[in-house]
Design an enzyme around this catalytic site. Sequence first.
Site, PDB file in Angstrom:
ATOM      1  N   ALA A  73      -8.273   9.873  -6.183  1.00 31.76           N
ATOM      2  CA  ALA A  73      -8.038  10.141  -7.605  1.00 31.76           C
ATOM      3  C   ALA A  73      -9.262  10.745  -8.286  1.00 31.76           C
ATOM      4  O   ALA A  73      -9.121  11.508  -9.242  1.00 31.76           O
ATOM      5  CB  ALA A  73      -7.591   8.873  -8.322  1.00 31.76           C
ATOM      6  N   ASN A 153      -7.564   0.686 -15.480  1.00 26.26           N
ATOM      7  CA  ASN A 153      -8.030  -0.041 -14.300  1.00 26.26           C
ATOM      8  C   ASN A 153      -8.723  -1.358 -14.638  1.00 26.26           C
ATOM      9  O   ASN A 153      -8.880  -2.208 -13.774  1.00 26.26           O
ATOM     10  CB  ASN A 153      -8.957   0.838 -13.467  1.00 26.26           C
ATOM     11  N   GLN A 181      -3.665   3.699 -11.095  1.00 29.21           N
ATOM     12  CA  GLN A 181      -3.295   2.274 -11.142  1.00 29.21           C
ATOM     13  C   GLN A 181      -1.792   2.052 -11.242  1.00 29.21           C
ATOM     14  O   GLN A 181      -1.296   0.998 -10.845  1.00 29.21           O
ATOM     15  CB  GLN A 181      -3.979   1.589 -12.334  1.00 29.21           C
ATOM     16  N   ALA A 202      -4.249   6.638  -2.734  1.00 31.10           N
ATOM     17  CA  ALA A 202      -3.540   5.783  -1.771  1.00 31.10           C
ATOM     18  C   ALA A 202      -4.089   4.365  -1.718  1.00 31.10           C
ATOM     19  O   ALA A 202      -3.328   3.407  -1.557  1.00 31.10           O
ATOM     20  CB  ALA A 202      -3.598   6.415  -0.375  1.00 31.10           C
ATOM     21  N   THR A 240      -9.623  21.051   6.011  1.00 34.82           N
ATOM     22  CA  THR A 240      -8.694  20.516   7.004  1.00 34.82           C
ATOM     23  C   THR A 240      -8.126  19.194   6.520  1.00 34.82           C
ATOM     24  O   THR A 240      -8.880  18.326   6.068  1.00 34.82           O
ATOM     25  CB  THR A 240      -9.427  20.322   8.341  1.00 34.82           C
ATOM     26  N   CYS A 326     -16.438   0.862 -10.037  1.00 34.03           N
ATOM     27  CA  CYS A 326     -17.114   2.155  -9.950  1.00 34.03           C
ATOM     28  C   CYS A 326     -18.341   2.207 -10.834  1.00 34.03           C
ATOM     29  O   CYS A 326     -19.156   3.108 -10.717  1.00 34.03           O
ATOM     30  CB  CYS A 326     -16.163   3.255 -10.354  1.00 34.03           C
TER      31      CYS A 326
HETATM   32  C1  LIG Z   1      -9.552   3.883  -8.541  1.00 37.64           C
HETATM   33  C2  LIG Z   1      -9.356   4.795  -9.683  1.00 37.64           C
HETATM   34  C3  LIG Z   1      -9.858   6.110  -9.661  1.00 37.64           C
HETATM   35  C4  LIG Z   1     -10.651   6.638  -8.489  1.00 37.64           C
HETATM   36  O1  LIG Z   1      -9.817   6.780  -7.389  1.00 37.64           O
HETATM   37  P1  LIG Z   1     -10.462   7.048  -5.928  1.00 37.64           P
HETATM   38  O2  LIG Z   1      -9.275   7.381  -5.101  1.00 37.64           O
HETATM   39  O3  LIG Z   1     -11.116   5.772  -5.536  1.00 37.64           O
HETATM   40  O4  LIG Z   1     -11.408   8.177  -6.073  1.00 37.64           O
HETATM   41  C5  LIG Z   1      -9.625   6.912 -10.744  1.00 37.64           C
HETATM   42  N1  LIG Z   1      -8.940   6.474 -11.804  1.00 37.64           N
HETATM   43  C6  LIG Z   1      -8.440   5.228 -11.869  1.00 37.64           C
HETATM   44  C7  LIG Z   1      -7.669   4.796 -13.058  1.00 37.64           C
HETATM   45  C8  LIG Z   1      -8.645   4.345 -10.818  1.00 37.64           C
HETATM   46  O5  LIG Z   1      -8.167   3.111 -10.887  1.00 37.64           O
END
Ligand SMILES: *Cc1c(COP(=O)(O)O)cnc(C)c1O
Length: 397
Positions: A73, A153, A181, A202, A240, A326
């Site tokens: 994401a 999140n 989320q 995922a 790839t 994060c």
């Molecule tokens: C976890 C998350 C992300 C980041 O996703 P990744 O696949 O870990 O890079 C971004 N936005 C939200 C709302 C998330 O919960």
Amino acid sequence: MHAQVYLDHQASTPLDPRVLEAMLPFLGPKFGNAASRSHRFGWEAEKAVELARRQVAALAGARPREIVFTSGATESDNLALKGIAAAYREHGNHIVTVSTEHRAVLDPARSLARGGMRLTVLDPEPDGRLNLEKLRAAIRPETVLVSVMYANNEIGVIQPIRQIAALCHEMGTLFHSDSAQAFGKVPIDVDAEGIDLMSVSAHKMYGPKGVGALYVRRPKVRLAPQLEGGGQEFGIRSGTLNVPAIVGFGSAAALAADEMAVEAGHDRALRDRLLSRLHAGLDGVTVNGSLAHRLPGNLNVSFAGVDSESLLMSLTDIACSTGSACSTASVEPSHVLRAIGLGQSQARSSVRFGIGRFNTEDEMDYAANRIVEAVRKLRQLSPQNKAVSEFPAPGVL
Ligand SMILES: *Cc1c(COP(=O)(O)O)cnc(C)c1O
């Protein structure tokens, strides 16, 4: 000793064993490059990727060719914001987003602003939801994109996505939603809800880490690629393909489609059980953000007078967190909790519990008892919280 109880499903989810099963052949004998057109190894990989694309598209109510696989994401959010800003440069130079967004949206938005883009960052209401009139007032003729997450999140609050999208379209701008989320947890239909771009991941839905997707409405939306090279993913995202991860993502999406309704009931029942036990055992427990408009498995609560870092340290066998995984490197209290109006001390007394697929009632009862016990102990130790610790301890333990 109780085994570790995992209550941090907004940070990441365990890989479903059925997903692992689907992935394994592609980590072994089925190693082909999905772009190899001249032999069986390539065809096999391509076939598996296209099945996954259909599975992910189906969960979103999209067409397979609207799904662009990415590394997650974070990449999808960057691609959406930077890709739209570059592709629509002649149309306008203004983006609108919200202060409670994930940093994967806020940071690229700020970086675009440093490059000359105009940026409006709206604050949500105290319940965590965006006020539509404030959004209407923020959109200008030169606005090219509005980016509002589906579900937060940290506090799990779900935004009024349909209304936001309708307003964007009425005012002639595109709508992107970071749905990392929400995807797989609540029903999403990009057509019915009017979403033009959507970021998903995922590992937030029992799939593997390092894979996600950007939904891009075709043919309406143009996007400037941010990774150039071999021209994979319709030329929008070269590189790839990570075939085993993509296969796992597809499998996770198919499972979510089948099990979402039952799972939401399960997660919500456990969440409510945990919350009612915390209320029964403790005074000064406040839920942050709307409880009604919320992911079924999310709970974010403040424990009056308790420092959340100290609480986490005493909960050694409960995996939970103070907020975003994060931004845990920073000592600042959560930007989300501050944006919904919490003061420093309330923000610093908040803990996020994320409940998911494999949690049990027994785990909720165990966690509730441990939390109640730890909060009482910390309140007794802390002199400034006399008012709270003087409450008689209810006898649930
Ligand atoms: C976890 C998350 C992300 C980041 O996703 P990744 O696949 O870990 O890079 C971004 N936005 C939200 C709302 C998330 O919960």
